[in-house]
Design a protein around this motif. Structure first.
Motif, mmCIF file in Angstrom:
data_model
loop_
_atom_site.group_PDB
_atom_site.id
_atom_site.type_symbol
_atom_site.label_atom_id
_atom_site.label_comp_id
_atom_site.label_asym_id
_atom_site.label_seq_id
_atom_site.Cartn_x
_atom_site.Cartn_y
_atom_site.Cartn_z
ATOM 1 N N ARG A 211 0.815 -1.215 0.000
ATOM 2 C CA ARG A 211 0.000 0.000 0.000
ATOM 3 C C ARG A 211 0.848 1.264 0.000
ATOM 4 O O ARG A 211 0.510 2.214 -0.706
ATOM 5 C CB ARG A 211 -0.965 -0.019 1.185
ATOM 6 N N ASP B 266 1.585 5.709 -2.473
ATOM 7 C CA ASP B 266 1.870 7.106 -2.132
ATOM 8 C C ASP B 266 2.419 7.893 -3.311
ATOM 9 O O ASP B 266 2.240 9.099 -3.383
ATOM 10 C CB ASP B 266 2.902 7.171 -0.988
ATOM 11 N N LYS C 58 -2.082 9.954 -10.145
ATOM 12 C CA LYS C 58 -3.281 9.675 -10.938
ATOM 13 C C LYS C 58 -3.208 10.127 -12.395
ATOM 14 O O LYS C 58 -4.235 10.261 -13.041
ATOM 15 C CB LYS C 58 -4.532 10.313 -10.309
ATOM 16 N N GLU D 89 -4.304 1.822 -7.385
ATOM 17 C CA GLU D 89 -5.688 1.984 -6.912
ATOM 18 C C GLU D 89 -6.146 0.761 -6.135
ATOM 19 O O GLU D 89 -6.682 0.860 -5.035
ATOM 20 C CB GLU D 89 -6.627 2.291 -8.084
ATOM 21 N N ARG E 147 -4.367 0.610 -2.812
ATOM 22 C CA ARG E 147 -4.794 1.611 -1.841
ATOM 23 C C ARG E 147 -6.143 1.240 -1.220
ATOM 24 O O ARG E 147 -6.413 1.542 -0.069
ATOM 25 C CB ARG E 147 -4.876 2.986 -2.519
ATOM 26 N N LEU E 148 -6.990 0.579 -1.989
ATOM 27 C CA LEU E 148 -8.311 0.206 -1.470
ATOM 28 C C LEU E 148 -8.268 -1.037 -0.583
ATOM 29 O O LEU E 148 -9.262 -1.423 0.014
ATOM 30 C CB LEU E 148 -9.274 -0.040 -2.643
ATOM 31 N N ARG F 29 -7.261 -3.711 2.436
ATOM 32 C CA ARG F 29 -6.873 -3.800 3.834
ATOM 33 C C ARG F 29 -6.014 -5.041 3.970
ATOM 34 O O ARG F 29 -6.076 -5.931 3.134
ATOM 35 C CB ARG F 29 -8.110 -3.888 4.715
ATOM 36 N N ASN G 79 -1.921 9.179 3.188
ATOM 37 C CA ASN G 79 -2.523 8.737 1.925
ATOM 38 C C ASN G 79 -2.980 7.284 1.967
ATOM 39 O O ASN G 79 -3.970 6.932 1.362
ATOM 40 C CB ASN G 79 -1.526 8.937 0.789
ATOM 41 N N VAL G 80 -2.232 6.447 2.648
ATOM 42 C CA VAL G 80 -2.637 5.038 2.725
ATOM 43 C C VAL G 80 -2.628 4.610 4.187
ATOM 44 O O VAL G 80 -2.142 5.322 5.057
ATOM 45 C CB VAL G 80 -1.691 4.099 1.930
ATOM 46 N N ARG G 81 -3.154 3.432 4.409
ATOM 47 C CA ARG G 81 -3.136 2.892 5.765
ATOM 48 C C ARG G 81 -1.794 2.227 6.006
ATOM 49 O O ARG G 81 -1.495 1.201 5.411
ATOM 50 C CB ARG G 81 -4.260 1.864 5.910
ATOM 51 N N GLN G 82 -1.015 2.796 6.870
ATOM 52 C CA GLN G 82 0.222 2.113 7.267
ATOM 53 C C GLN G 82 -0.106 1.023 8.280
ATOM 54 O O GLN G 82 0.660 0.095 8.470
ATOM 55 C CB GLN G 82 1.216 3.103 7.890
ATOM 56 N N ASP H 220 -3.547 -1.262 10.152
ATOM 57 C CA ASP H 220 -4.958 -1.622 10.078
ATOM 58 C C ASP H 220 -5.572 -1.751 11.464
ATOM 59 O O ASP H 220 -6.704 -2.175 11.610
ATOM 60 C CB ASP H 220 -5.122 -2.923 9.299
ATOM 61 N N GLU I 195 -11.031 4.206 6.837
ATOM 62 C CA GLU I 195 -11.367 3.925 5.439
ATOM 63 C C GLU I 195 -10.086 3.582 4.679
ATOM 64 O O GLU I 195 -9.393 2.672 5.070
ATOM 65 C CB GLU I 195 -12.104 5.126 4.838
ATOM 66 N N THR I 196 -9.733 4.371 3.648
ATOM 67 C CA THR I 196 -8.513 4.061 2.902
ATOM 68 C C THR I 196 -7.278 4.730 3.491
ATOM 69 O O THR I 196 -6.184 4.574 2.957
ATOM 70 C CB THR I 196 -8.658 4.554 1.455
ATOM 71 N N THR I 197 -7.436 5.496 4.540
ATOM 72 C CA THR I 197 -6.334 6.310 5.045
ATOM 73 C C THR I 197 -6.000 5.948 6.483
ATOM 74 O O THR I 197 -6.650 5.107 7.082
ATOM 75 C CB THR I 197 -6.719 7.804 5.032
ATOM 76 N N ARG J 259 -15.483 -1.915 -1.539
ATOM 77 C CA ARG J 259 -15.572 -0.630 -0.848
ATOM 78 C C ARG J 259 -16.997 -0.079 -0.902
ATOM 79 O O ARG J 259 -17.493 0.455 0.080
ATOM 80 C CB ARG J 259 -14.575 0.371 -1.453
ATOM 81 N N CYS K 20 -9.802 7.231 -6.818
ATOM 82 C CA CYS K 20 -9.018 6.987 -5.593
ATOM 83 C C CYS K 20 -9.834 6.183 -4.588
ATOM 84 O O CYS K 20 -9.322 5.291 -3.936
ATOM 85 C CB CYS K 20 -8.612 8.295 -4.935
ATOM 86 N N GLU K 21 -11.095 6.526 -4.444
ATOM 87 C CA GLU K 21 -11.905 5.886 -3.421
ATOM 88 C C GLU K 21 -12.843 4.825 -3.989
ATOM 89 O O GLU K 21 -13.583 4.191 -3.238
ATOM 90 C CB GLU K 21 -12.705 6.944 -2.652
ATOM 91 N N MET L 134 -12.043 12.336 -1.616
ATOM 92 C CA MET L 134 -11.291 12.309 -0.362
ATOM 93 C C MET L 134 -10.033 11.432 -0.453
ATOM 94 O O MET L 134 -9.411 11.124 0.561
ATOM 95 C CB MET L 134 -12.195 11.840 0.781
ATOM 96 N N GLY L 135 -9.655 11.031 -1.659
ATOM 97 C CA GLY L 135 -8.479 10.180 -1.817
ATOM 98 C C GLY L 135 -7.229 10.977 -2.125
ATOM 99 O O GLY L 135 -7.144 12.159 -1.792
ATOM 100 N N ASN L 136 -6.253 10.317 -2.769
ATOM 101 C CA ASN L 136 -4.948 10.969 -2.858
ATOM 102 C C ASN L 136 -4.890 12.156 -3.806
ATOM 103 O O ASN L 136 -4.071 13.032 -3.620
ATOM 104 C CB ASN L 136 -3.810 9.972 -3.124
#
Lengths: 453, 482, 556
Positions: free
Chosen positions: B47, B51, B55, B81, B84-85, B87, C242-245, C247, C266-268, C416, C441-442, C471-473
């Motif tokens: 993920r 960064d 886009k 993408e 990033r989405l 988990r 920007n991303v989830r480092q 969880d 969410e994604t962040t 999502r 992004c989302e 709300m994404g990058n």
């Protein structure tokens, strides 16, 4: 052994390609190489060659002539060349001079041939944008030529359900609100042959380029014919039809011709992007020209370092370092590249020629001086379209386009900079990005070519 | 609670060496070990790689598959993408990742250094692991294609039988019906003598040189199918006075990455890294003649694995022509050389994996130095075969569509011979145009190694007699360089 | 005297929406007014932590107990708003063992499940944790989307007959003698869904009872009726990665402190926070040092954060309150408990109560208590059912758990969308029309954006909080325009233009705090796209002066 050339251009965007072509033009026997790391920002841009659309301090709509944020809500300049004169001394256009801008444009016209239009006049054209506004530009891809906003023919705009970037009915309404001198109407249709909602613009272009057989209600036909048949019932006397810029990548002229013939109306494109097919076509055009000019292109590898040669100082002049060679990284292997003259055309913040962290803003290869406020909260203003300091980040050149250090001395004697790695201008507000890249690329390349002889 | 008294076990890093300046240690300066973006290769949480994405979709416009395949949503979606989405414990990778041909053009395209192919490779492996039945025909077929090297030794033990059987229409039809391998293509022919057999018969290196040593990574194809390329490499390098070593080696892993068989690739890579590191220890640089092999060792290994020496091996691996160009005066040596007619007019295709290494302009530049050669670059399009991709029945049509542009340009070039450095591109070029395809090293051999060239011309892949005899001659004279 | 409504709730945050829902479910006629969008105050400006109570287990055990109870209820009734991430209280070598011990005991005293992990075990859960993290306590913290939760409460209130008016600012409290009987509001664009460019109107809304649930703004409302409500607004910064480092929610295991929490949202991932009293909840400095502190301090826990990309920062204002005379100096010491101020009892002014203090996780319990109070005043005997009745979207959560429907979307986009919409997914996403992704992004599709527009009118920020689009990058650089075009033709071109400008400026506001490295490149690219390619900064449709088209090149 270093790979040796006479002129080494670093960066493969509009400025770099122009510099390499100009160098090849200026020094016929010289060996010119262009090194480019990742793909350039040409694919992000609309493909329009703008020179100057708005002059800082130009006519503004602010009450009583008062300028609101100076950048916003001005009326466009009709004659960019006259407006150039009013730019501040530090502007790259002023550094190279108005004549050089004209020469660079003529140089581009020769390279572009009939792929671009607009050279018949010095006046700006207004090209409809995918947001429904119009944009002033000096040259425009021939695919947009029938769509000019000063042409008073009524217009049908066609959008596609699966391409959310361009809403044709909204764009048509916006053009009317902008006072365009014609009736505009928009329709949203389904693009024959597109079966997924997330098809890329290159997929649309490929269908048309190759006139792929596509399924329609009346059986299988070529994609071009199918598209024309989809649009045709919606024509209501308009003599021109605008599409989002997906009308072919390799054979755009043939695609437009087929559509125009079938519709009995002229067709044109409304630039979009990123990603931008007109930008992609411009890139192809430039790289074909580089090949014809014998410029050697090394792509996919970054310049990561450089070495200077011992400088000769004379009594009159303090020693200025010269670049002896640069180091190219190829997956960990360091390859030296040597040349007489170097051109830095690595782009700005988007092209990554100018980099930043929380503390400072830098030029990434030679660490040339980039003026910026020490407090990063002074890098921006609160209005998104206000006078943004960050938009002006870049190196400071002398009149020969050689970067200067913080004290105003030359950084290197044989390095010139071109394009948006240069600072001191806001190409987005001025609509001057392509013009500055052309003019500075042309001058830097020409001088580099002359310098190595 | 007893829980809270559990020892603080493993976590504290080894104490600062006491020799370190106390001042520095106490400064409160958070000197972390350099931040590794991807700390544990096992975890493969990519993920953070998203960064870098801003886009712009440059990757999408470079994707040869998205341009022709309706099912493929392009590298931006597949890479930054999708990641990033995600988990940590989401495993529902979109199946379209299997449509990626692993040409890796998106990698060199991205202006913002997103690790696209690494993301694709990892996502693909995850998809295969989590979502693909291990008993499906597709899995078995992919596993077989990915592990070409395991099959090749069998075929080359009985090359004539293998070539005969594989050429039979019934066999091909069976291949398509039972395994989903397209019957449109001719399966590669196997040489009657592998490169390694030749090397052993020859008695190994003819040049000994402590100061100029290379370890040759020949890969599978030039060992089993086109030993003439490998032999050309040996002769050209010996011409420049290099001692050639041929270490033990496994498949580079390229076809395994492309099929999401990351574990197979890991095993192969482990062998290669170990053997090549040993050769580097002995003073050699690693040289590959196949652009996908060098790509894999240089880029994919460090991205996907972390064996000891992975980085060292990557940093010391070179493309065969590139190495000569940097370490020898190659253009000088080529000046005033000439070649036979078959090489004087060539249509060159730069493989995607050369392009990714920044080598796409190199061949034409080198060819230009040879007198009388007219080499045309047929443009930057992808050949469409991408290793095993174009062998799959379901991809055949797409593969040919992608190749269309290259075929057209090759036809327009009206050349004598096709030229490239990638074995599968070479198959596609031959399949799509009928040109005979050569490797750049073969041209260099013809130009530089005068006696090698003549005998070489008659060596077809499976014309065993000519091959053996031709070789005998060249071996005898080849010793002069000592 | 006839009233427009029985109860008028002021404030569209979690408390106000929670009260409106509770009242409506008990059959009380209720109207809610909110100055901006739902969540615009403090609710939309928090880190999204669903407390397990672990944070208060040492300092405030009553709050801790209440948190774990409400935490369990929300997992049930708002499962589509909650992500069960789990949480860790992470100990570094310099953090005290004694405090860890206290924390653990406190958790157990309050009924919060807590387990101690070794450093290695903690890193197995979260691989990016620092190598020198020595131990961690694992607790059932969660992440909650405050927008979705708040909107779901409002939607459900409306379903039960409530009237919800956003963009309706209270400009006066109507007071006659010692009785408050309603408010005067100014509608930004007339009552009902917001439509840009519609003229503003004012309206008097009378009520039997008024509930002032405006949190940090309660003092300002009180002042309109000469009532002194001494809220002590305290600001806190939150920085969005920007991303989830990670969880899992990562808390620093030490007594109160700044920059001690990372919430995967969410994604962040959201870094928080600070605690500093401010005079005016609408006007306070947002400063660089606050952002830098989040990054520098929290990278001690998760080192990768040091170099990672942040996409924006925002500040929230806590509605802290303490009874007059308590005199706490440090805002971090002010209780997080809530207070119901009955102005009749307190000031001798009837018809209104104010709610101050409190925290998001326990919004429902607060709402219940206040609703009980109001019902008592009104003589309503219905009891509270908000702890049992699922919110819209969480009615049938098996939809999420069992085989998720893809609705023809690529799987991560489908995943999502399903997570956001919960049991409403099929209603929203099943369509025969093309359904392209509008925000890449989302992963937000046209159908979801259209659904949100149907709920909230031409207000794209309201669409944003419902869908996460923009709300994404890229922070809207690529999708603001596409979201705006979805308003057409339901709304005319001028409205669309205005809505787009408003959204784009709003996105810039937070992004300014992340302007270096990759996000600065992104900002320049966004600027170039909007100004260069689309020429939106000099849009002739928005300018006063006509372009003289004839002066320009009309073609060869």
């Amino acid at each position: 052994m270093a790979i040796t050339d006479d002129v080494l251009v670093i960066g493969g965007g509009l400025a770099g390609a122009t510099a390499a072509l100009a160098a090849a033009d200026a020094a016929e026997d010289a060996r010119i190489r262009l090194v480019t790391y990742k793909q350039s920002t040409l694919r992000h841009a609309s493909g329009l060659i703008d020179v100057l659309g708005y002059a800082p301090g130009g006519v503004s709509d602010g009450e009583n002539g008062q300028e609101q944020g100076q950048n916003q809500n001005q009326t466009p300049v009709a004659d960019p060349f006259t407006a150039l004169e009013s730019l501040p001394e530090s502007h790259p256009y002023q550094r190279v001079g108005v004549d050089a801008v004209r020469e660079a444009l003529a140089f581009f016209d020769e390279i572009a041939g009939d792929a671009y239009a607009g050279s018949h006049t010095e006046m700006n054209a207004l090209v409809p944008t995918h947001g429904g506004t119009v944009k002033p530009t000096a040259r425009y891809p021939v695919s947009t030529a029938e769509g000019l906003a000063s042409d008073d023919r009524d217009t049908l705009l066609v959008g596609f359900e699966t391409l959310p970037d361009f809403d044709a009915p909204l764009a048509a309404a916006h053009l009317e609100a902008a006072g365009a001198p014609f009736d505009a109407r928009g329709v949203t249709l389904s693009f024959p042959g597109i079966v997924r909602d997330d098809a890329k613009v290159t997929r649309y272009a490929h269908l048309l380029d190759h006139n792929e057989r596509v399924e329609t209600l009346t059986g299988k036909t070529g994609a071009r014919e199918a598209l024309a048949a989809t649009v045709e019932p919606h024509l209501d006397g308009e003599s021109r039809v605008g599409f989002p810029a997906v009308l072919g990548d390799d054979h755009p002229a043939a695609v437009r011709e087929t559509l125009s013939d079938a519709l009995g109306a002229d067709t044109f494109e409304v630039p979009m992007g990123p990603p931008s097919l007109p930008g992609l076509r411009l890139e192809d055009l430039l790289y074909d020209a580089l090949e014809s000019a014998g410029v050697r292109v090394t792509s996919g590898v970054p310049v990561v370092d450089y070495e200077t040669a011992v400088a000769d100082s004379t009594a009159d002049e303090p020693a200025t370092a010269a670049i002896d060679h640069v180091v190219v990284d190829r997956n960990g292997a360091e390859i030296p590249h040597e040349a007489d003259q170097y051109v830095l055309a690595t782009g700005g913040l988007v092209g990554k020629g100018v980099e930043s962290n929380r503390e400072r803003v830098t030029e990434g290869i030679f660490d040339c001086y980039v003026p910026h406020a020490t407090d990063r909260y002074d890098w921006f203003v609160d209005d998104v379209f206000g006078e943004q300091p960050y938009a002006r980040f870049g190196v400071v050149p002398d009149e020969d386009l050689r970067p200067l250090d913080a004290d105003g001395n030359l950084e290197f004697s044989n390095l010139r900079a071109a394009g948006s790695v240069l600072g001191g201008y806001d190409y987005a507000a001025e609509k001057s990005g392509a013009g500055v890249s052309l003019a500075t690329g042309y001058v830097a390349g020409t001088r580099a070519g002359e310098g190595c002889q | 609670m007893s829980d809270a008294q559990r020892p603080i076990d493993d976590s504290v890093p080894s104490e600062q060496p006491s020799t370190g300046g106390a001042d520095e240690d106490d400064s409160g300066n958070d000197e972390f070990e350099p931040v590794q973006v991807f700390p544990e290769a096992e975890e493969m949480d990519l993920r953070p790689g998203a960064d870098n994405c801003y886009k712009c979709s440059t990757c999408d416009t470079n994707c040869p598959v998205a341009e022709v395949d309706d099912e493929f949503p392009g590298p931006k979606f597949q890479g930054p993408e999708q990641w990033r989405l995600k988990r940590q414990d989401d495993h529902d990778i979109d199946e379209s990742v299997m449509k990626c041909s692993n040409c890796m053009r998106c990698d060199s395209a991205c202006p913002s250094s997103v690790p696209l192919s690494q993301m694709h490779n990892t996502a693909r492996a995850e998809y295969v692991e989590e979502n693909m039945s291990k008993f499906s025909r597709e899995y078995l077929r992919n596993r077989m294609l990915a592990n070409y090297r395991r099959l090749a030794p069998l075929a080359s033990m009985f090359p004539r039988t293998a070539n005969f059987v594989m050429g039979l229409s019934v066999t091909k039809w069976l291949g398509e019906k039972t395994l989903g391998i397209t019957s449109e293509r001719d399966l590669p022919t196997f040489a009657t003598e592998t490169f390694r057999e030749w090397w052993t018969d020859r008695g190994g290196a003819k040049v000994q040189n402590e100061n100029k040593r290379i370890a040759y990574f020949h890969g599978c194809y030039s060992n089993y199918n086109t030993p003439e390329v490998a032999k050309a490499l040996v002769r050209v390098y010996e011409h420049f006075g290099y001692e050639v070593m041929v270490p033990e080696q496994s498949c580079s892993g390229t076809p395994m990455f492309a099929n999401g068989m990351l574990e197979d690739a890991r095993r192969a890579a482990e062998t290669n890294v170990r053997e090549l590191a040993a050769a580097i220890e002995d003073g050699a640089d690693v040289i590959a003649s196949c652009s996908s092999c060098s790509m894999s060792i240089r880029q994919e290994y460090p991205e996907l694995f972390d064996f000891e020496d992975t980085e060292t091996v990557a940093a010391n691996t070179w493309d065969a022509v590139e190495y000569l160009r940097v370490h020898e005066d190659l253009t000088g040596a080529l000046e005033n050389t000439t070649v036979d007619d078959e090489f004087d007019d060539m249509a060159y295709h730069a493989p995607c994996h050369s392009r990714n290494q920044g080598l796409d302009g190199q061949t034409i530049e080198v060819m230009d130095a040879i007198d009388g050669i007219d080499a045309h670059d047929v443009g930057d399009s992808c050949s469409g075969i991408s290793g095993t991709y174009g062998w799959k029945e379901e991809n055949y049509e797409t593969s040919m569509k992608i190749g269309e542009e290259m075929f057209e340009h090759m036809d327009e070039a009206e050349a004598e011979t096709g030229l490239t450095e990638c074995p599968t591109c070479s198959m596609q070029m031959e399949h799509g145009t009928g040109y005979e395809i050569k490797h750049t090293l073969e041209v260099l051999e013809a130009a530089l190694v005068s006696d090698g060239g003549g005998s070489h011309a008659e060596t077809g892949a499976s014309s065993s007699l000519g091959e053996a005899e031709g070789e005998g001659k060249s071996t005898e004279t080849g010793t002069e360089s000592d | 005297m006839a009233h427009n409504t029985a109860v008028l709730v002021l404030g569209g945050g979690s408390t106000g929406c929670g009260i409106a829902r509770d009242l409506a479910m008990r059959g009380v006629d209720v109207t809610l007014v909110e100055r901006g969008n739902l969540t615009d105050g403090t609710t939309g400006r928090m880190h999204g932590l669903l407390h397990s109570g672990g944070r208060y287990a040492v300092s405030d055990q009553a709050s801790a107990t209440e948190c774990i109870e409400e935490n369990e209820i929300l997992r049930d009734i708002a499962s589509h708003c909650v992500e069960e991430t789990g949480g860790l209280f992470v100990q570094r070598p310099e953090d005290s063992d004694e405090y860890l011990q206290k924390k653990l005991e406190g958790c157990r005293d309050c009924g919060i499940p807590a387990t101690v992990l070794s450093g290695r075990e903690a890193r197995e859960v979260e691989p990016y944790l620092a190598k020198d993290v020595s131990r961690a306590i694992q607790v059932p913290d969660g992440a909650v989307d405050p927008f979705r939760l708040c909107v779901a409460n409002a939607l459900d209130a409306e379903r039960h007959g409530a009237r919800v008016e956003t963009h309706a600012e209270v400009i006066d409290l109507l007071r006659e003698g010692d009785d408050i009987y309603g408010v005067e509001v100014r509608h930004d664009s007339g009552p009902g869904k917001r439509t840009h460019k519609s003229p503003g109107t004012t309206e008097e809304i009378t009520a039997e009872y008024v509930v002032n649930a405006t949190g940090a703004w309660a003092g300002q409302i009180g002042a309109m009726a000469d009532l002194d409500v001494a809220v002590r607004p305290s600001k806190g910064v939150m920085t969005i990665m920007n991303v989830r480092q990670v969880d899992t929610v990562i808390n620093r295991c030490r007594p109160k402190g700044d920059a001690d929490i990372i919430v995967p949202h969410e994604t962040t991932a959201i870094l928080g926070t600070t605690d500093e009293e401010v005079a005016d909840p609408d006007d306070y400095p947002e400063e660089q040092w606050e952002v830098d502190m989040m990054i520098d301090t929290l990278s001690e826990l998760v080192p990768i954060i040091e170099e990672a990309r942040t996409i924006r920062s925002f500040w929230g204002v806590r509605p802290l309150y303490e009874p007059p005379g308590t005199g706490t100096q440090d805002p971090t010491d002010i209780t997080r408990d809530f207070f119901l101020l009955d102005h009749d009892e307190r000031d001798g002014v009837s018809g209104m109560s104010s709610i101050v203090g409190g925290k998001f996780t326990t919004y429902r319990a607060m709402a219940e208590e206040i609703t009980d109070h109001v019902c008592e005043k009104l003589g309503v005997s219905a009891t509270c059912a908000t702890a049992e009745e699922p919110l819209p979207g969480s009615e049938d959560i098996s939809v999420l758990e069992e085989g998720m429907d893809n609705f023809g979307l690529r799987s991560p986009v489908a995943r999502r969308s399903n997570q956001r919409l919960g049991s409403r997914a099929a209603d929203v996403l099943e369509t025969d029309e093309p359904n392209p992704v509008v925000c890449q992004c989302e992963g937000v599709t046209r159908a979801e954006v259209q659904d949100a527009i149907g709920q909230s009118g031409s207000d794209l920020n309201a669409v944003r909080i419902r869908t996460r689009a923009s709300m994404g990058n890229c922070q809207g650089g690529f999708c603001c325009q596409n979201m705006a075009t979805e308003l057409h033709p339901r709304y005319d071109e001028e409205t669309v233009r205005e809505a787009l400008d408003e959204l784009f400026q709003e996105r810039w506001k937070g992004e300014r705090h992340a302007l270096w490295g990759e996000q600065l490149s992104q900002a320049m690219l966004n600027y170039a796209l909007h100004a260069t390619t689309m020429n939106r900064d000099n849009d002739p449709a928005s300018g006063a002066t006509q372009i003289d088209y004839a002066q320009f090149d009309g073609g060869a």
